[in-house]
Design a protein around this motif. Structure first.
Motif, PDB file in Angstrom:
ATOM      1  N   SER A   1      61.054  23.460  11.893  1.00  0.00           N
ATOM      2  CA  SER A   1      60.747  24.879  12.075  1.00  0.00           C
ATOM      3  C   SER A   1      61.917  25.567  12.776  1.00  0.00           C
ATOM      4  O   SER A   1      62.207  25.295  13.941  1.00  0.00           O
ATOM      5  CB  SER A   1      59.471  25.042  12.906  1.00  0.00           C
ATOM      6  N   HIS A   2      62.576  26.475  12.063  1.00  0.00           N
ATOM      7  CA  HIS A   2      63.637  27.261  12.691  1.00  0.00           C
ATOM      8  C   HIS A   2      63.050  28.228  13.721  1.00  0.00           C
ATOM      9  O   HIS A   2      63.742  28.615  14.658  1.00  0.00           O
ATOM     10  CB  HIS A   2      64.422  28.030  11.633  1.00  0.00           C
ATOM     11  N   LYS A   3      61.800  28.630  13.530  1.00  0.00           N
ATOM     12  CA  LYS A   3      61.162  29.531  14.500  1.00  0.00           C
ATOM     13  C   LYS A   3      61.068  28.867  15.871  1.00  0.00           C
ATOM     14  O   LYS A   3      61.276  29.499  16.905  1.00  0.00           O
ATOM     15  CB  LYS A   3      59.774  29.943  14.010  1.00  0.00           C
ATOM     16  N   ILE A   4      60.764  27.557  15.884  1.00  0.00           N
ATOM     17  CA  ILE A   4      60.660  26.835  17.154  1.00  0.00           C
ATOM     18  C   ILE A   4      62.046  26.612  17.750  1.00  0.00           C
ATOM     19  O   ILE A   4      62.276  26.880  18.933  1.00  0.00           O
ATOM     20  CB  ILE A   4      59.941  25.491  16.956  1.00  0.00           C
TER      21      ILE A   4
ATOM     22  N   GLY B   1      68.873  36.071   6.294  1.00  0.00           N
ATOM     23  CA  GLY B   1      67.667  36.681   6.826  1.00  0.00           C
ATOM     24  C   GLY B   1      67.431  36.279   8.271  1.00  0.00           C
ATOM     25  O   GLY B   1      68.230  35.559   8.880  1.00  0.00           O
ATOM     26  N   LYS B   2      66.321  36.741   8.828  1.00  0.00           N
ATOM     27  CA  LYS B   2      66.005  36.442  10.223  1.00  0.00           C
ATOM     28  C   LYS B   2      65.442  35.021  10.313  1.00  0.00           C
ATOM     29  O   LYS B   2      64.245  34.786  10.389  1.00  0.00           O
ATOM     30  CB  LYS B   2      65.034  37.471  10.783  1.00  0.00           C
ATOM     31  N   ILE B   3      66.386  34.096  10.312  1.00  0.00           N
ATOM     32  CA  ILE B   3      66.057  32.673  10.237  1.00  0.00           C
ATOM     33  C   ILE B   3      65.259  32.214  11.454  1.00  0.00           C
ATOM     34  O   ILE B   3      64.504  31.247  11.394  1.00  0.00           O
ATOM     35  CB  ILE B   3      67.369  31.850  10.094  1.00  0.00           C
ATOM     36  N   ASP B   4      65.423  32.927  12.590  1.00  0.00           N
ATOM     37  CA  ASP B   4      64.735  32.521  13.808  1.00  0.00           C
ATOM     38  C   ASP B   4      63.253  32.871  13.783  1.00  0.00           C
ATOM     39  O   ASP B   4      62.533  32.569  14.731  1.00  0.00           O
ATOM     40  CB  ASP B   4      65.397  33.152  15.040  1.00  0.00           C
TER      41      ASP B   4
END
Length: 451
Positions: free
Chosen positions: A246-249, A379-382
């Motif tokens: 997960s790139h968000k994590i 894009g906003k990968i985070d």
């Protein structure tokens, strides 16, 4: 009697002193809650309470060192502040620990005060219980407020059912009328006047038919053309990977810089997939997920299982804290893949064009600004749990970017290198106020991207 009372008071005093000394030895004179914060900030990279990481588990360490080495709390203070100096002094127990854990040298913490160390020891001796999560409870007022809403919903359902029943009755009446009509002589006369074949219809309305066929042919041609133009365009493509990442994590919650893992994007043509050793730089000490964020439909056990896949791929034995040599290759699914006839250099965009691309993107998207150059294309990968292709990556998409992105002439290198060219372009493009975009310096030349 007086003598007995004196001895009784002395005994109580002695017991009190003993208990206070014992509490001090076991770290209870510290603040466990503050110790927990200090532990997470200073110790958690190499230690856990209940299992071995790089160093041994620290739960009950005060009692353990007393039992194993016959040392007291003062010894722990010396060890934590400067274990290297303690070993150099010839301390037997300090050198035994050093040998026992593969001569892995512990960091020194001279910045910790005596109270800080006491707080940490208090935490390892008696860690505070985690606070229970607050659950939403429905108050009587809320229950009363919901009652009218429930009543309204019930009324709507009843009215809807009555309307459906009425519609069914109407349909039955109409069907009965049709059956009656079919049994009458009027229907036979009506059938005699109707067209009986498609050819008769075409002969009667052939102009309209030809027009409709022409429109259908144009729509079919457009559909085929549109389909051909989108061959190889996979915007939104997000395949499942063998190990969930997960790139968000990592990039979002933990604020890990993109180039820490994708270091080749800055200095190389290709942004490589990080090796599993890059993952192990952190996950050697992070064997379980303790973050607050959980993706919908996934729990802590899911993330812990994915970390175990990393260990299996690299051959890491978390219990022994060593590599076994038995590795398993990971077959990642590539997401961004340029055609063989297209040349694209990451370093040219990430280094030379970084600020220019960020400025251009933010100018065109004032409500969706970016802070790193990677987001302009990816894009906003985070914010992505599963990475997907965020843009078209077509030739037209690249050309549009080259036509609108201004070259950063305040950059010292560009200012000097394009000095004469800059003056020439000011005269060539006076309507733009001397602004130089990438297409003006060869950004649309075929040989730049195709070779």
């Amino acid at each position: 009697m007086i003598s007995w009372r004196k001895h009784y008071k002395k005994t109580l005093i002695a017991i009190g002193l003993l208990l206070s000394t014992s509490a001090s030895f076991y770290g209870q004179d510290g603040d466990p809650k503050n110790g927990e914060k200090l532990f997470k900030a200073n110790c958690s990279a190499c230690h856990a309470l209940d299992k071995q990481v790089i160093g041994p588990p620290l739960k009950g360490v005060v009692e353990r060192v007393k039992t194993e080495g016959g040392v007291d709390r003062d010894w722990l203070h010396k060890w934590i502040k400067d274990n290297k100096a303690l070993r150099a002094s010839g301390d037997k127990y300090a050198n035994e620990i050093f040998e026992k854990y593969n001569k892995t040298e512990m960091l020194q913490f001279p910045n910790l005060t005596e109270k800080d160390i006491d707080d940490i020891l208090a935490f390892t001796t008696n860690p505070p219980a985690p606070e229970p999560e607050k659950t939403a409870e429905t108050t009587p007022a809320e229950g009363t407020a919901n009652a009218p809403a429930d009543k309204t919903t019930t009324n709507i359902v009843i009215i809807s059912l009555l309307a459906i029943a009425g519609l069914l009755v109407w349909i039955l009446v109409k069907l009965r009328q049709l059956v009656t009509l079919g049994q009458s002589e009027d229907l036979a006369g009506l059938n005699a006047t109707r067209v009986r074949s498609f050819s008769e219809i075409y002969q009667k309305y052939h102009y309209i038919g030809k027009g409709l066929l022409g429109i259908l042919a144009i729509l079919a041609a457009y559909g085929v053309w549109n389909w051909i133009m989108w061959i190889g365009v996979y915007k939104g493509y997000k395949p499942e990977q063998p190990i969930y990442f997960s790139h968000k994590i990592h990039a979002g919650e933990q604020k890990i810089d993109c180039q820490l893992c994708h270091s080749s994007a800055k200095y190389g043509k290709v942004s490589e997939i990080p090796s599993m050793n890059v993952c192990m730089n952190c996950h050697r000490t992070i064997s379980e997920y303790n973050g607050k964020y959980l993706e919908p439909g996934k729990d802590k056990a899911f993330y812990d299982g994915e970390i175990q896949k990393i260990y299996a791929a690299t051959g890491w034995d978390a219990d022994k804290q060593q590599y076994t040599g038995k590795t398993q290759p990971v077959e990642w699914t590539r997401i961004h893949n340029m055609p063989d006839f297209v040349y694209f250099n990451h370093s040219q965009h990430v280094v030379a064009g970084e600020q220019a691309i960020i400025n251009s993107f933010n100018k065109k998207n004032p409500n969706n600004k970016i802070d790193v150059v990677c987001k302009a294309c990816h894009g906003k990968i985070d914010t992505m749990n599963v990475v997907q292709m965020a843009n078209d990556f077509t030739m037209g998409w690249c050309i549009e970017c080259h036509r609108t992105t201004e070259v950063d002439m305040n950059n010292g290198y560009n200012k000097e290198y394009f000095k004469n060219l800059h003056d020439k372009l000011k005269k060539q493009y006076p309507q733009d106020g001397g602004k130089i975009t990438v297409d003006a310096i060869g950004g649309l030349e075929c040989g730049k991207c195709h070779y």
